[in-house]
Design a protein around this motif. Structure first.
Motif, mmCIF file in Angstrom:
data_model
loop_
_atom_site.group_PDB
_atom_site.id
_atom_site.type_symbol
_atom_site.label_atom_id
_atom_site.label_comp_id
_atom_site.label_asym_id
_atom_site.label_seq_id
_atom_site.Cartn_x
_atom_site.Cartn_y
_atom_site.Cartn_z
ATOM 1 N N UNK A 196 0.836 -1.192 0.000
ATOM 2 C CA UNK A 196 0.000 0.000 0.000
ATOM 3 C C UNK A 196 0.869 1.239 0.000
ATOM 4 N N UNK A 197 0.389 2.279 -0.691
ATOM 5 C CA UNK A 197 1.049 3.581 -0.642
ATOM 6 C C UNK A 197 0.663 4.262 0.665
ATOM 7 N N UNK A 198 1.371 5.354 1.048
ATOM 8 C CA UNK A 198 0.969 6.080 2.271
ATOM 9 C C UNK A 198 -0.473 6.559 2.234
ATOM 10 N N UNK A 199 -1.005 6.724 1.031
ATOM 11 C CA UNK A 199 -2.398 7.173 0.917
ATOM 12 C C UNK A 199 -3.383 6.019 1.004
ATOM 13 N N UNK A 200 -2.890 4.804 1.169
ATOM 14 C CA UNK A 200 -3.779 3.655 1.286
ATOM 15 C C UNK A 200 -4.186 3.048 -0.036
ATOM 16 N N UNK A 201 -3.476 3.394 -1.111
ATOM 17 C CA UNK A 201 -3.777 2.841 -2.428
ATOM 18 C C UNK A 201 -2.933 1.594 -2.641
ATOM 19 N N UNK A 202 -3.538 0.541 -3.192
ATOM 20 C CA UNK A 202 -2.785 -0.679 -3.463
ATOM 21 C C UNK A 202 -1.670 -0.401 -4.467
ATOM 22 N N UNK A 204 1.762 -2.491 -6.621
ATOM 23 C CA UNK A 204 2.491 -3.703 -6.951
ATOM 24 C C UNK A 204 3.941 -3.306 -7.146
ATOM 25 N N UNK A 205 4.786 -3.731 -6.254
ATOM 26 C CA UNK A 205 6.151 -3.219 -6.248
ATOM 27 C C UNK A 205 6.109 -1.752 -5.894
ATOM 28 N N UNK A 206 6.698 -0.922 -6.733
ATOM 29 C CA UNK A 206 6.698 0.522 -6.497
ATOM 30 C C UNK A 206 5.625 1.241 -7.301
ATOM 31 N N UNK A 207 4.725 0.486 -7.929
ATOM 32 C CA UNK A 207 3.775 1.084 -8.863
ATOM 33 C C UNK A 207 2.362 1.064 -8.283
ATOM 34 N N UNK A 208 1.789 2.244 -7.970
ATOM 35 C CA UNK A 208 0.410 2.294 -7.472
ATOM 36 C C UNK A 208 -0.532 1.612 -8.454
ATOM 37 N N UNK A 209 -1.465 0.855 -7.925
ATOM 38 C CA UNK A 209 -2.350 0.062 -8.768
ATOM 39 C C UNK A 209 -3.759 0.093 -8.171
ATOM 40 N N UNK A 210 -4.422 1.237 -8.250
ATOM 41 C CA UNK A 210 -5.764 1.333 -7.661
ATOM 42 C C UNK A 210 -6.760 0.463 -8.418
ATOM 43 N N UNK A 211 -7.700 -0.102 -7.705
ATOM 44 C CA UNK A 211 -8.759 -0.872 -8.338
ATOM 45 C C UNK A 211 -9.799 0.052 -8.947
ATOM 46 N N UNK A 212 -10.646 -0.516 -9.789
ATOM 47 C CA UNK A 212 -11.712 0.266 -10.414
ATOM 48 C C UNK A 212 -12.713 0.725 -9.355
ATOM 49 N N UNK A 213 -13.252 1.940 -9.561
ATOM 50 C CA UNK A 213 -14.249 2.487 -8.645
ATOM 51 C C UNK A 213 -15.493 2.888 -9.427
ATOM 52 N N UNK A 214 -16.472 3.383 -8.719
ATOM 53 C CA UNK A 214 -17.732 3.801 -9.341
ATOM 54 C C UNK A 214 -17.602 5.095 -10.134
ATOM 55 N N UNK A 215 -16.435 5.700 -10.160
ATOM 56 C CA UNK A 215 -16.260 6.984 -10.848
ATOM 57 C C UNK A 215 -15.275 6.893 -12.006
ATOM 58 N N UNK A 216 -14.953 5.672 -12.440
ATOM 59 C CA UNK A 216 -13.930 5.504 -13.467
ATOM 60 C C UNK A 216 -14.550 5.316 -14.842
ATOM 61 N N UNK A 217 -14.251 6.252 -15.747
ATOM 62 C CA UNK A 217 -14.613 6.129 -17.158
ATOM 63 C C UNK A 217 -16.043 5.687 -17.361
#
Length: 654
Positions: A196-202, A204-217
């Motif tokens: 997790x990043x300090x902001x609580x975002x997932x 993978x390694x050093x690369x933030x990988x947020x999951x899809x949310x209800x506000x995406x595209x």
């Protein structure tokens, strides 16, 4: 124009097809990137059970057959091997009638003893730990995170797989997906895993990988259960071998060494296939195994997700995610506004077409570049907004310009020569402000005419006879003026004012001189044709016509006078006044039989002296309203008495 842009955005943002257009945006860009980009090899491979394999080993390989194949694969030292076959609570035997308990125990022991093996769980049949505990699959509970989910996520709009489920939650089981677990095993050697990043975002390694949310595209109001990611489909086709090849020894150890291996059905009869985003679903085995267009086997979806996560985790592929819905609607609004402005360039049609087409190309080009950086931009709705708004802008401005052209044409009425009308419209930016000619000082020659004795004629004739008499005369006068490049600026009962050199400004002395020649030529033609008209009028019982003409050259102030409901082209200044005074001047040398007397000023004569003869009049006093004397000449005729000048040599006003 702004209202047109808002209307386009409103229609496209609320239409039901917008979601499908956004998804089509994804599919086209994914396919374009899939065909063009060159990526490092993620080391993912499929061992498939094909139609040929099923004819040899049955619809599903027995546990013993699967165990044999796994032992051969594991002997080649792969990183991980995942089994994309459901194992039910009844061991698989021939036709399912005779349980192969020995084969099942052998497979179960192999799964428990080798940490490189991963197997999927039928979460529909086994939703919780208790269901597994009281089944033949109880030993599978010891597999820990090597027991995974094979769930697929399809889009509700068209049932196409565009998302990958990285993890899912059942009643009391939290399971990685098969593709995710395979990728994590491959990345473990490089000490890359989820955090997790300090902001609580997932990440993978050093690369933030947020999951899809209800506000995406296009996934507004998405059921974002589990951990979902967009699939970028990094592999054009996943390398594969058949189960028969493995068991027959037709593969080499280096085919599997250091690889991520997925074992699953590649047979159409297995029904384990879905509609995917890729259009080039190529098959490598027999034609009978060819799937419908865009179809893809489930094991291929898992392999694509594994390859994507491996490449993203290594930093060899940008983390793929959609732009937020705010970006989507913002781009839609900018496209509609820009398209409206582009379409408004209708006054230069080719420039407008180039801008519209060039702008249209920016949308797929921008989406291509964005996808290269890991962003999916929904570009087709914005492209449609651009094109529709451009069309509306084109029509809106065309309508406004048609109104302006009608207003300008109405201002000059039917006496505007076609050549002048065309030039006036072509140069409207310099000559016209809205529907009004821009006031300006022009060098011109003004002609005034008036019917001699009109008051007495008007008293003798009936109204219909008077108007017929005037209409015949003014019609002939207007035709001759127009033929010589002039325009009739005004009718004043029996009088007429014409101008040569307006409304198009003259730019050379030769053009100014030609205007004066045209005015004199027109006056002489009137004098030549007037006797014939008088004869025709006399035959109808109407009186003959005698007129006076005054011509003067100089600067005039030209423009439009009036309000929006009534505009009139007006010529103001001393030149107009002198021409009117010349027409009204008493000529001592004129006789009652002189049917058309033509007086010109010295300024006009200076411009036409090489073409025409004129006689100076001895005036005893200045013209009315003038303090200084004005030289006045009577126009006699052309310098060559035999004929008038060729009107074809005149300079048309336009």
């Amino acid at each position: 124009m702004l209202l047109a842009a808002v209307a386009v955005v409103g229609v496209l943002a609320t239409t039901r097809t917008q979601g499908r257009l956004k998804l089509l945006s994804h599919d086209l860009m994914v396919n374009a990137q899939n065909r063009q980009r060159v990526l490092p090899d993620p080391g993912v491979m499929i061992v498939g059970v094909t139609e040929r394999d099923q004819r040899i080993y049955g619809d599903r390989p027995k546990d013993a057959v699967l165990a044999d194949a796994l032992q051969r694969i594991l002997a080649a030292d792969p990183i991980v091997a995942g089994i994309d076959f459901f194992r039910s609570d009844v061991p698989v035997g021939p036709l399912g009638a005779y349980p192969d308990l020995a084969g099942f125990r052998r497979l179960s022991t192999l799964l428990q003893s080798d940490p490189r093996l991963v197997v999927i769980l039928n979460t529909g049949m086994f939703p919780d730990r208790a269901a597994i505990q009281y089944s033949q699959l109880a030993p599978f509970l010891d597999l820990g995170d090597r027991l995974v989910s094979a769930e697929m996520v399809t889009d509700e709009a068209d049932r196409v797989v565009r998302r990958g489920l990285l993890a899912s939650q059942t009643e009391d089981l939290w399971l990685w997906s098969l593709g995710t677990r395979m990728a994590l095993a491959a990345l473990a050697k490089q000490q890359i895993g989820f955090g997790e990043t300090p902001e609580g975002v997932s990440k993978l390694g050093e690369h933030p990988m947020p999951g899809l949310t209800r506000h995406d595209g296009p996934y507004v109001r998405l059921d974002a259960g589990g951990y979902q990611r967009l699939l970028s489909w990094p592999l054009r086709q996943v390398p594969r071998v058949s189960l028969a090849d493995v068991l027959a020894g037709r593969t080499k150890p280096e085919d599997f060494a250091g690889k991520t291996i997925l074992i699953g059905p590649l047979a159409r009869s297995s029904k384990d296939y879905f509609t995917g985003a890729l259009f080039n679903a190529e098959r490598v085995d027999d034609p009978a195994n060819q799937l419908p267009l865009r179809s893809i086997f489930g094991v291929e979806v898992h392999a694509q997700l594994a390859a994507q996560l491996i490449l993203e985790g290594r930093g060899e592929l940008p983390v793929f995610q959609p732009a937020s819905s705010w970006w989507t609607y913002g781009l839609l609004g900018l496209a509609a506004l820009g398209g409206t402005l582009a379409g408004a360039l209708v006054w230069r049609p080719w420039a407008s077409l180039l801008v519209v087409l060039g702008g249209a190309l920016l949308f797929p080009a921008g989406a291509w570049l964005a996808m290269g950086q890991g962003w999916w931009v929904s570009w087709i709705p914005s492209l449609l907004a651009w094109l529709i708004a451009a069309g509306l802008g084109f029509l809106l401005v065309a309508w406004r310009e048609t109104r302006s052209r009608q207003a300008i044409s109405g201002l000059f009425r039917s006496y505007l020569p076609p050549s002048v009308a065309d030039q006036l419209w072509a140069e409207r930016d310099e000559l016209v402000d809205g529907i009004r000619p821009i006031p300006r000082v022009l060098p011109a020659t003004v002609l005034f005419s008036d019917i001699r004795g009109f008051t007495g004629v008007a008293e003798r004739l009936q109204p219909h006879e008077l108007f017929e008499w005037l209409e015949r005369f003014h019609g002939q006068m207007t035709d001759l003026v127009t033929e010589h490049g002039g325009i009739v600026a005004d009718f004043m009962g029996d009088g007429m004012m014409a101008v040569f050199g307006a409304p198009i400004p003259r730019t050379s002395h030769e053009d100014v001189q030609q205007d004066a020649i045209n005015a004199c030529h027109a006056a002489l033609m009137i004098r030549e044709t007037l006797p014939k008209l008088s004869a025709e009028l006399t035959e109808r019982g109407l009186p003959p016509i005698g007129i006076r003409i005054g011509i003067h050259s100089g600067n005039v102030t030209a423009g439009a006078i009036g309000g929006r409901s009534r505009l009139q082209y007006a010529l103001l200044g001393d030149t107009t006044n002198i021409a009117a005074r010349l027409e009204q001047l008493k000529d001592p040398a004129a006789t009652i039989d002189d049917h058309c007397r033509i007086l010109i000023s010295a300024e006009t004569y200076a411009l036409v002296r090489d073409m025409y003869q004129a006689k100076l009049l001895p005036l005893q006093e200045p013209l009315k309203g003038k303090t200084r004397p004005v030289q006045v000449l009577r126009l006699i005729g052309p310098s060559e008495p035999s004929s008038l000048p060729d009107p074809g040599g005149r300079s048309q006003a336009g």
